[in-house]
Scaffold this active site. Structure first.
Site, PDB file in Angstrom:
ATOM      1  N   SER A 228       0.833  -1.209   0.000  1.00  0.00           N
ATOM      2  CA  SER A 228       0.000   0.000   0.000  1.00  0.00           C
ATOM      3  C   SER A 228       0.868   1.261   0.000  1.00  0.00           C
ATOM      4  CB  SER A 228      -0.967  -0.043   1.184  1.00  0.00           C
ATOM      5  OG  SER A 228      -2.004   0.913   1.047  1.00  0.00           O
ATOM      6  N   ASP A 548      -6.070  -3.892  -2.153  1.00  0.00           N
ATOM      7  CA  ASP A 548      -5.019  -3.508  -1.213  1.00  0.00           C
ATOM      8  C   ASP A 548      -4.750  -4.640  -0.218  1.00  0.00           C
ATOM      9  OD1 ASP A 548      -3.604  -2.272   0.950  1.00  0.00           O
ATOM     10  OD2 ASP A 548      -4.391  -0.330   0.331  1.00  0.00           O
TER      11      ASP A 548
END
Length: 748
Positions: A228, A548
């Site tokens: 991320s 994610d």
């Protein structure tokens, strides 16, 4: 030095497909019937269709006013030999309004033998004869790599990198502490990890990398893995034309300038129109487009605005000579109807390959997003730009896009942004696309007239662009809903046989009930966590959702724990949100430990009570309790986000003296009521950037001796165990395959 890689001898079972080649040669006496021929001479073309394969419809060009056309056009279909594959041949007549079907015929592909090639005549309307040449062969060279081993490029990189690291470690440690480095076999594998956490993670990681670069630690690392927010910094660094010749210092100055602007400036009508129109090109080519594509563009415009055409493949030039660590990025493949904490496949990205270790399937980066069937590309698209991947790697933020931009009227009411992210599951961002239809922007079947086709495409584009523009520049449903925000790509495992699947540690026994129960006695006690990690993905779904990785846990340990990489020392930096500055900092690390144990991967015991005994520290060291027995277990140095010694010292051992020096360092991270370091803060004024950057720069430098001592110990471990993470070939032969029944959760 050459060596035997035992993982090359583990066979990843896969089924070969067939390539069916059809050459549309010619037709004679094409007719529309007696009455039709009196009105118009045919403009013939041919459509080929096989329903059991992706990219199933093909067509020739048309000839105006030609009753004896010679096409001589070649088409290929990738087929599953276990399916009943039937070729449908349609002779068409092109018209200005709607094309006309002149005749149809079918051909069972099963009537051909592998290796056979023949011409087959087809008769239409008892008059027209069409000749097709057909051949059938086995696809023995698929575009996916089926293997548990690392790719050859990474193996070459590792060997070159070890040569460099050997000299770098001698320079870093000095002659006395590096006396155990006799050859490259003694060089330990060091990995650096960065967590998620939005721009907080990105800015913090920028300070970390500056410290590691200047101290010489970065020159001793083989891998750098991010998740991320950390991947955004890695992308910024590795895509920069001056890296690694120039260090992070100057690049970080550019970064500070780029993140000081209000993100709403990226949403001017002119810019949004440019974003959306560029995405129309992707959509009209047949690739799925979701809000993650737009989010990736916004991240790219912020961080790599002058290099938006960069791709993951283009980063190879940075690592081909092993000048810097190999960057590893990650996302998750998730299912629409299952919590990502229960099921998620980790997808790893490097400049050399993209794939899923769980299934032993990998591809070149430029193939990610292309249409596959049974391991073979059936339709190749241009490689996705790096900014698209940046959007996928950090897609959690596209879910609450209104909170990121601050356009929600309720942003200061109710739950905090961190609490909202905590409550997000894959269900919030993955639409359950039951139709699973292809996305090609197609006109009515058979439409050939160029003017009609252009008009159809123009209407479609105008409608789509208008909807996206209205959604982005107004407080519309796009800001108020969370559905359908995940990245979506064509399923590169479509049609594969997953009767056999592989644990990340393929040489460990998964059938022991006792050992499985032992692993459940972990510090994180939620029984649902990772409950379905052994399930396979759906090989019948045409597309997969990628999100994610921080939605399951916020540290990219799965990339580094692959035993093929044989990592000895892990230096991890956790920028995850905590309730307060004084909260225990081990939540994500404990999740990583549990995941590792359930995958039978060596991991040092994480003692959460060290926080009670020793309090909050800048970093903690976790080692294998018995290195002689736990020979494959890495040492972990875990840095947490904490402002402790930085308040008193402006550099390691150098006290702050002036009032200004003390004030600049007197700040909280999670307890500040203004929340300047919130996960959802996408604008960092220069002071906030410098505070966070300099804090992590200091914390890293302040513990360089801890890192050096761990490297010295790792050299000794490696010297004592030169065959670390290796196995005998006899063991490999005995365990070629792992059936799903051995991987399923044991029942009590």
């Amino acid at each position: 030095m050459s060596f035997i890689d035992p993982y090359q001898h583990i066979i990843v079972e896969h089924q070969y497909s067939h390539k069916f080649t059809v050459v549309v040669l010619r037709a004679t006496k094409v007719t529309k019937g007696t009455f039709g021929d009196m009105l118009d001479t045919p403009d013939p073309y041919v459509e080929l269709f096989i329903s059991t394969t992706p990219d199933s419809r093909k067509r020739t060009r048309h000839f105006n006013n030609d009753i004896n056309p010679v096409w001589n056009e070649t088409f290929e279909f990738i087929l599953d030999p276990n399916q009943e594959n039937v070729l449908e041949i349609t002779l068409m007549d092109a018209n200005y309004v709607m094309d006309e079907t002149l005749g149809t015929a079918t051909f069972p592909v099963s009537s051909m033998k592998v290796g056979e090639k023949k011409e087959v005549p087809f008769i239409f309307n008892q008059v027209t004869e069409m000749i097709l040449e057909m051949s059938l062969e086995v696809c023995s060279c698929p575009d996916l790599r089926f293997s548990m081993a690392l790719c050859d490029q990474e193996k070459t990189f590792r060997q070159q990198r070890k040569e460099n690291i050997k000299e770098n470690m001698k320079k870093l440690l000095g002659p006395k502490k590096s006396e155990g480095l006799y050859s490259t076999r003694d060089v330990p594998v060091v990995a650096i990890l960065g967590s998620g956490g939005g721009f907080r993670a990105m800015v913090g990681f920028s300070g970390v990398m500056k410290a590691l670069y200047e101290s010489g630690i970065l020159d001793c690392a083989t891998y750098i893995a991010g998740l991320s927010g950390s991947t955004w910094y890695m992308s910024t660094l590795y895509s920069h034309p001056d890296f690694p010749e120039k260090g992070p210092e100057e690049i970080n100055e550019e970064l500070m300038k780029n993140v000081s602007h209000n993100p709403l400036l990226l949403l001017t009508p002119q810019k949004v129109k440019r974003y959306v129109e560029s995405l129309w090109k992707k959509k009209s080519s047949g690739q799925p487009v979701t809000f993650t594509d737009i989010f990736g563009m916004l991240i790219g415009e912020t961080l790599i605005q002058n290099r938006m055409s960069m791709t993951l493949s283009s980063l190879k030039e940075k690592v081909n000579a092993a000048r810097c660590p190999l960057p590893l990025f990650t996302c998750l493949h998730v299912k629409p109807d299952v919590s990502e904490l229960m099921f998620a496949d980790w997808v790893e990205f490097s400049p050399y390959e993209i794939g899923m270790a769980k299934y032993g399937t990998f591809m070149a980066p430029d193939l990610f997003g292309s249409k596959f069937f049974m391991g073979t590309v059936v339709k190749k698209y241009e490689e996705n730009p790096l900014h698209f991947l940046m959007g996928v790697w950090g897609s959690a933020f596209s879910i609450l896009f209104n909170r990121v931009l601050g356009v929600s009227g309720s942003q200061n009411k109710g739950s905090t942004m961190e609490e909202e992210l905590e409550n997000i599951t894959a269900k919030h961002i993955v639409s359950n696309d039951s139709s699973d239809s292809d996305d090609e922007a197609q006109g009515p079947k058979g439409t050939e007239n160029e003017e009609a086709e252009k008009e159809y495409q123009s209407d479609n584009q105008a409608s789509w662009v208008h909807r996206m523009l209205m959604a982005l520049v107004s407080d519309s449903a796009l800001f108020n809903t969370r559905e359908g925000r995940a990245g979506k790509v064509h399923n590169f495992m479509l049609g594969l046989n997953l009767n056999t699947s592989y644990p990340l540690s393929p040489l460990r026994d998964f059938s022991s009930q006792d050992s499985f129960d032992d692993e459940l006695d972990a510090a994180v006690a939620d029984p649902d966590e990772f409950e379905r990690i052994y399930e396979p993905l759906d090989v019948k779904s045409k597309k997969i959702h990628v999100v994610d990785s921080g939605l399951t846990f916020n540290l990219p340990y799965p990339l580094i724990l692959r035993p093929q990489r044989g990592v000895d020392l892990i230096i991890s930096f956790d920028f995850s949100a905590r309730p307060s500055d004084t909260s225990p900092p081990f939540k994500e690390l404990l999740l990583a430990e549990k995941w590792a144990k359930m995958n039978k991967l060596p991991f040092p015991k994480i003692d959460p009570y060290v926080f009670d005994r020793e309090g909050l520290k800048e970093c903690y060291v976790f080692k294998p309790k018995n290195p002689d027995v736990e020979k494959d277990c890495p040492t972990i140095i875990h840095f947490v986000l904490a402002n402790i010694n930085f308040r008193k010292y402006k550099a390691p051992g150098v006290l702050r003296e002036t009032k200004e020096e003390k004030e600049i360092a007197d700040f909280d991270i999670f307890d500040d009521p203004e929340s300047p370091f919130s996960t959802f803060n996408f604008q960092y004024p220069n002071q906030a950037f410098k505070r966070l950057h300099d804090l992590m720069y200091f914390n890293t430098l302040n513990n360089i001796d801890v890192i050096k001592d761990a490297i010295v110990e790792s050299i000794e471990y490696r010297r004592q165990n030169p065959s670390r993470c290796s196995v005998s070939l006899s063991n490999v032969e005995a365990r070629k395959f792992f059936n799903k029944e051995f991987l399923s959760k044991p029942t009590v």
